[in-house]
Design a protein around this motif. Structure first.
Motif, mmCIF file in Angstrom:
data_model
loop_
_atom_site.group_PDB
_atom_site.id
_atom_site.type_symbol
_atom_site.label_atom_id
_atom_site.label_comp_id
_atom_site.label_asym_id
_atom_site.label_seq_id
_atom_site.Cartn_x
_atom_site.Cartn_y
_atom_site.Cartn_z
ATOM 1 N N UNK A 165 1.737 -16.413 56.066
ATOM 2 C CA UNK A 165 0.424 -16.117 56.629
ATOM 3 C C UNK A 165 0.598 -14.940 57.765
ATOM 4 N N UNK A 166 1.598 -15.422 58.632
ATOM 5 C CA UNK A 166 1.966 -14.201 59.539
ATOM 6 C C UNK A 166 2.887 -13.133 59.040
ATOM 7 N N UNK A 167 3.548 -13.442 57.875
ATOM 8 C CA UNK A 167 4.120 -12.334 57.092
ATOM 9 C C UNK A 167 3.089 -11.396 56.390
ATOM 10 N N UNK A 168 1.978 -11.907 55.947
ATOM 11 C CA UNK A 168 0.807 -11.048 55.417
ATOM 12 C C UNK A 168 0.234 -10.244 56.564
ATOM 13 N N UNK A 169 -0.002 -11.170 57.590
ATOM 14 C CA UNK A 169 -0.767 -10.304 58.691
ATOM 15 C C UNK A 169 -0.237 -9.019 59.118
ATOM 16 N N UNK A 170 1.307 -9.235 59.229
ATOM 17 C CA UNK A 170 2.004 -8.078 59.581
ATOM 18 C C UNK A 170 1.856 -6.925 58.555
ATOM 19 N N UNK A 171 1.905 -7.444 57.235
ATOM 20 C CA UNK A 171 1.798 -6.555 56.158
ATOM 21 C C UNK A 171 0.356 -5.717 56.125
ATOM 22 N N UNK A 172 -0.583 -6.562 56.232
ATOM 23 C CA UNK A 172 -1.944 -6.144 55.961
ATOM 24 C C UNK A 172 -2.459 -5.522 57.067
ATOM 25 N N UNK A 173 -1.969 -5.900 58.415
ATOM 26 C CA UNK A 173 -2.844 -5.419 59.675
ATOM 27 C C UNK A 173 -2.339 -3.980 59.920
ATOM 28 N N UNK A 174 -3.034 -3.136 60.347
ATOM 29 C CA UNK A 174 -2.667 -1.835 61.017
ATOM 30 C C UNK A 174 -1.803 -2.071 62.260
ATOM 31 N N UNK A 175 -0.779 -1.253 62.332
ATOM 32 C CA UNK A 175 0.134 -1.562 63.574
ATOM 33 C C UNK A 175 -0.709 -0.699 64.873
ATOM 34 N N UNK A 176 -0.846 -1.497 65.766
ATOM 35 C CA UNK A 176 -1.423 -0.792 67.073
ATOM 36 C C UNK A 176 -0.227 -0.433 67.778
ATOM 37 N N UNK A 177 -0.170 1.218 67.865
ATOM 38 C CA UNK A 177 0.952 1.654 68.615
ATOM 39 C C UNK A 177 1.027 1.244 70.087
ATOM 40 N N UNK A 178 -0.137 0.905 70.609
ATOM 41 C CA UNK A 178 -0.131 0.618 72.136
ATOM 42 C C UNK A 178 0.471 -0.574 72.370
#
Length: 324
Positions: free
Chosen positions: A226-239
């Protein structure tokens, strides 16, 4: 006496107007409020502010997947839904269940809130029998990823993603149907469990394979993905990744920009902030000592602002002046 009182009221009114214009008392910058709210959401919750997706889960419920193991797959799906930004204009989710036959459990257009979606997942039952993975992929392309089923038009440029979960070797061909799915714009992730055939997973998945093929030893640990897909599918927040803004960082797609709190201006370096310079206007009321009083008052307000102490409520102050 009346002239003196009128002069005092005139001075007070002008001072309030100047302070209100300079510091926006009682109001807020909508962009800054939105930025602060976004930051709180990111910091306080596990929800992923993902880019909008048309996401289809393709899950294997063949004979080799025991009932208790299939329940763990459903828990994984529910956990994934919890992390996504689900909604009509956000991520839409469908589930395709397969064994020897294929069953579309629900379409992209069926559920737009998490509670309903998770209830639908909880009602999914295994189909048993064989493992027709190729048929499941073909059915997903032809029936689940269509506009009639809730997929957004190509013109919207919404990413289409399929996540396949299987524990066995396909009993039909997957290479050609997977290639056709990818050619149509569908990004495929392949998750193998226990006895899953790694070569088949690689034939199904998009490239680079190291980012689209996952393997876990048992269904008992599939939740870890779940956490792996969360990193993959979620947009990275530069802030959230780190920034050099002195006051506020505002996320802007894949980048960010800096903003200052009320009462400050952004310096030329676009990172640091300085107190606004107060412009003292000519005194139309000809009040004695008014300029000195205005300078002292605004200097005090600047000090309070710098210390994040809220200034006096200007509405209340104006009411008091009016009563005088």
């Amino acid at each position: 006496m009346e002239r003196s009182l009128w002069s005092a009221l005139c001075c007070a009114s002008l001072l309030l107007a100047g302070v209100r214009a300079t510091y926006h008392l009682g109001t807020g910058d909508p962009q800054l409020i939105a930025a602060q709210s976004y930051a709180q959401t990111r910091n306080n919750g596990s929800q992923c502010m993902s880019r909008p997706l048309d996401l289809v889960f393709i899950i294997d419920s063949s004979r080799s997947v025991r009932p208790a193991e299939f329940e763990k797959v459903k828990i994984f799906l529910a956990d994934m839904v919890d992390t996504l930004d689900v909604g009509t204009d956000a991520t839409r989710v469908a589930v395709v269940n397969y064994a020897s036959t294929v069953k579309i459990e629900f379409l992209l257009k069926d559920h737009f809130n998490k509670p309903d979606m998770k209830k639908a997942i909880s009602r999914i039952a295994p189909l048993a029998a064989g493992t027709m993975t190729g048929l499941a992929i073909k059915t997903s392309v032809n029936e689940a990823f269509t506009e009639q089923s809730g997929a957004r038009p190509r013109s919207r440029k919404i990413s289409k993603v399929a996540i396949i979960v299987t524990d066995g070797r396909p009993q039909d061909q997957v290479e050609e149907v997977s290639a056709a799915a990818r050619a149509s714009g569908i990004e495929i992730y392949a998750v193998g469990v226990d006895r899953a055939d790694m070569r088949s997973l690689q034939l199904m998945a998009s490239v680079p394979l190291e980012e689209h093929v996952f393997y876990v030893e048992t269904y008992g640990v599939i939740k870890k993905l779940t956490s792996k897909f969360r990193e993959t599918l979620c947009g990275v927040d530069p802030c959230a990744m780190g920034h050099d803004c002195e006051h506020l960082c505002v996320n802007s797609n894949a980048s960010y920009y800096c903003k200052c709190r009320n009462g400050y201006i952004l310096n030329a370096d676009k990172k640091t902030c300085s107190l606004k310079q107060v412009k003292v206007v000519e005194d139309p009321c000809k009040c004695e000592a008014r300029l000195a009083f205005q300078k002292q008052s605004q200097a005090a307000i600047q000090q309070l602002t710098a210390k994040n102490i809220l200034p006096v409520d200007s509405e209340r102050l104006e009411h008091m002046v009016g009563r005088a």
